[in-house]
Design an enzyme around this catalytic site. Sequence first.
Site, PDB file in Angstrom:
ATOM      1  N   SER A  14     -59.178  17.416  85.262  1.00 28.05           N
ATOM      2  CA  SER A  14     -59.987  18.478  85.882  1.00 28.05           C
ATOM      3  C   SER A  14     -61.403  18.547  85.316  1.00 28.05           C
ATOM      4  O   SER A  14     -61.615  18.515  84.104  1.00 28.05           O
ATOM      5  CB  SER A  14     -59.301  19.832  85.684  1.00 28.05           C
ATOM      6  OG  SER A  14     -60.143  20.849  86.179  1.00 28.05           O
ATOM      7  N   LYS A  65     -50.110  26.198  93.039  1.00 25.47           N
ATOM      8  CA  LYS A  65     -50.814  26.908  94.121  1.00 25.47           C
ATOM      9  C   LYS A  65     -49.891  27.787  94.980  1.00 25.47           C
ATOM     10  O   LYS A  65     -50.323  28.827  95.466  1.00 25.47           O
ATOM     11  CB  LYS A  65     -51.552  25.916  95.023  1.00 25.47           C
ATOM     12  CG  LYS A  65     -52.780  25.321  94.363  1.00 25.47           C
ATOM     13  CD  LYS A  65     -53.562  24.498  95.351  1.00 25.47           C
ATOM     14  CE  LYS A  65     -54.838  23.968  94.730  1.00 25.47           C
ATOM     15  NZ  LYS A  65     -55.678  23.284  95.690  1.00 25.47           N
ATOM     16  N   ASN A 150     -50.447  12.632 110.865  1.00 24.18           N
ATOM     17  CA  ASN A 150     -49.731  12.583 109.583  1.00 24.18           C
ATOM     18  C   ASN A 150     -48.665  11.501 109.605  1.00 24.18           C
ATOM     19  O   ASN A 150     -48.135  11.151 110.657  1.00 24.18           O
ATOM     20  CB  ASN A 150     -49.085  13.948 109.300  1.00 24.18           C
ATOM     21  CG  ASN A 150     -48.740  14.105 107.830  1.00 24.18           C
ATOM     22  OD1 ASN A 150     -49.532  13.706 106.966  1.00 24.18           O
ATOM     23  ND2 ASN A 150     -47.585  14.658 107.528  1.00 24.18           N
ATOM     24  N   VAL A 153     -44.418  12.904 111.004  1.00 24.43           N
ATOM     25  CA  VAL A 153     -44.871  13.650 112.184  1.00 24.43           C
ATOM     26  C   VAL A 153     -44.340  15.088 112.187  1.00 24.43           C
ATOM     27  O   VAL A 153     -45.046  16.020 112.572  1.00 24.43           O
ATOM     28  CB  VAL A 153     -44.466  12.920 113.484  1.00 24.43           C
ATOM     29  CG1 VAL A 153     -44.937  13.681 114.714  1.00 24.43           C
ATOM     30  CG2 VAL A 153     -45.073  11.530 113.496  1.00 24.43           C
ATOM     31  N   TYR A 225     -62.263  12.402  95.728  1.00 27.60           N
ATOM     32  CA  TYR A 225     -63.548  12.242  95.033  1.00 27.60           C
ATOM     33  C   TYR A 225     -63.498  11.205  93.907  1.00 27.60           C
ATOM     34  O   TYR A 225     -64.501  10.975  93.233  1.00 27.60           O
ATOM     35  CB  TYR A 225     -64.072  13.582  94.499  1.00 27.60           C
ATOM     36  CG  TYR A 225     -63.206  14.215  93.437  1.00 27.60           C
ATOM     37  CD1 TYR A 225     -62.204  15.114  93.781  1.00 27.60           C
ATOM     38  CD2 TYR A 225     -63.389  13.905  92.092  1.00 27.60           C
ATOM     39  CE1 TYR A 225     -61.409  15.693  92.815  1.00 27.60           C
ATOM     40  CE2 TYR A 225     -62.594  14.488  91.113  1.00 27.60           C
ATOM     41  CZ  TYR A 225     -61.601  15.372  91.485  1.00 27.60           C
ATOM     42  OH  TYR A 225     -60.811  15.936  90.516  1.00 27.60           O
TER      43      TYR A 225
HETATM   44  P1  ATR Z   1     -52.144  18.143  98.853  1.00 27.74           P
HETATM   45  O1  ATR Z   1     -51.833  19.499  98.309  1.00 27.74           O
HETATM   46  O2  ATR Z   1     -53.070  17.352  97.999  1.00 27.74           O
HETATM   47  O3  ATR Z   1     -52.558  18.165 100.286  1.00 27.74           O
HETATM   48  P2  ATR Z   1     -49.452  17.350  99.589  1.00 27.74           P
HETATM   49  O4  ATR Z   1     -49.171  18.735 100.046  1.00 27.74           O
HETATM   50  O5  ATR Z   1     -48.420  16.640  98.790  1.00 27.74           O
HETATM   51  O6  ATR Z   1     -50.785  17.299  98.709  1.00 27.74           O
HETATM   52  O7  ATR Z   1     -49.832  16.466 100.894  1.00 27.74           O
HETATM   53  C1  ATR Z   1     -50.128  15.123 100.824  1.00 27.74           C
HETATM   54  C2  ATR Z   1     -50.530  14.594 102.195  1.00 27.74           C
HETATM   55  O8  ATR Z   1     -50.928  13.223 102.055  1.00 27.74           O
HETATM   56  C3  ATR Z   1     -49.428  14.600 103.217  1.00 27.74           C
HETATM   57  O9  ATR Z   1     -49.985  14.736 104.505  1.00 27.74           O
HETATM   58  C4  ATR Z   1     -48.819  13.208 103.039  1.00 27.74           C
HETATM   59  O10 ATR Z   1     -48.118  12.729 104.166  1.00 27.74           O
HETATM   60  P3  ATR Z   1     -46.555  13.095 104.378  1.00 27.74           P
HETATM   61  O11 ATR Z   1     -46.507  14.486 104.906  1.00 27.74           O
HETATM   62  O12 ATR Z   1     -46.080  12.068 105.339  1.00 27.74           O
HETATM   63  O13 ATR Z   1     -45.913  12.949 103.017  1.00 27.74           O
HETATM   64  C5  ATR Z   1     -50.078  12.402 102.850  1.00 27.74           C
HETATM   65  N1  ATR Z   1     -49.863  11.117 102.143  1.00 27.74           N
HETATM   66  C6  ATR Z   1     -49.740  10.931 100.815  1.00 27.74           C
HETATM   67  N2  ATR Z   1     -49.585   9.615 100.530  1.00 27.74           N
HETATM   68  C7  ATR Z   1     -49.621   8.953 101.713  1.00 27.74           C
HETATM   69  C8  ATR Z   1     -49.539   7.582 102.102  1.00 27.74           C
HETATM   70  N3  ATR Z   1     -49.374   6.623 101.210  1.00 27.74           N
HETATM   71  N4  ATR Z   1     -49.631   7.288 103.411  1.00 27.74           N
HETATM   72  C9  ATR Z   1     -49.796   8.259 104.339  1.00 27.74           C
HETATM   73  N5  ATR Z   1     -49.895   9.566 104.041  1.00 27.74           N
HETATM   74  C10 ATR Z   1     -49.805   9.924 102.756  1.00 27.74           C
END
Ligand code: ATR
Length: 281
Positions: A14, A65, A150, A153, A225
């Site tokens: 962080s 969160k 996503n 889906v 970032y």
């Molecule tokens: P954050 O709070 O950072 O948004 P999260 O709630 O865990 O973290 O969400 C991560 C997002 O990144 C989700 O949309 C996840 O897709 P899934 O819902 O299918 O899990 C997406 N994501 C993470 N790694 C991915 C990957 N390798 N390919 C495609 N989507 C990915």
Amino acid sequence: MNQLGIIGYPLSHSISPEFQQAALDHHKIKAKFHRWEIKIDELNSFFETIQDANFVGASVTIPYKEQFLDLVDKVSDSANLIGAINCIVNTNNQLVGHNTDGSGFIRALKTKHGFNPHGKKVLLIGAGGAAKAIAYSLVQENIKEITIANRTVSRGDELAQKLKSITPKIKSVKLERQSLIKPLNDVDLIVNTTSIGMKNSLNPEHSPIPVDLIPPNTVVNDIVYNPIETPLIKAAKMKNAFTIGGLDMLVYQGVEAFELWTGKHAPETIMYDAARKALGL
Ligand code: ATR
């Protein structure tokens, strides 16, 4: 001395302490911004100890969160809608939970980059926590339509369902080439909220969307970032799109939090420069 900080676990990555302390120092506010790396079983006792008169507020990050919704005394309307809080404010010894992720994202778009999402067509990649906060804030700006893409889906469908009552034109598609051709053919703003392209992730060299489908004259915003130039940002630049990197959302959610804690206008440029410095840029 007044006490503020960021609460999460782990917290080594962080940079909030650096850019928030820079803002406090700029305003000559006598306060310390801490790095509160708290394990889950220490959370309750930590809360008891910080509830003294000098606690001003805190940022909240992974993995707390959602959990903090039950720990604070009151939750703001937007945090309630989003289902997560990223900021606590001590208001007359009542802990109030807010969510500045979405409002910070919008503020960076509008004030830093002069892009008003009103009436625009958006492709949102991802359906997790960050996507939810951004989607709620975007629909409140009266965008024209939004497509959620996503990997899973059903998760995209769920978010689309929740937003349907607020925005009429919302779609959920699979994050795959074939389903992206149509939405990318007519889009004003593309936002990546997934970790694809992030350093140390499973896919640090990948772009979340096929780069040949990125249209020119689009705004492409990657909330990742690290690195500052993700594969998506690099590809978008090659296609002459206007690019916005992830540091903006990070700093501007902090800008909004700073203003809630202090009631003072946040020194945006000073915070952004301190964030870049903390990243070694
Ligand atoms: P954050 O709070 O950072 O948004 P999260 O709630 O865990 O973290 O969400 C991560 C997002 O990144 C989700 O949309 C996840 O897709 P899934 O819902 O299918 O899990 C997406 N994501 C993470 N790694 C991915 C990957 N390798 N390919 C495609 N989507 C990915």
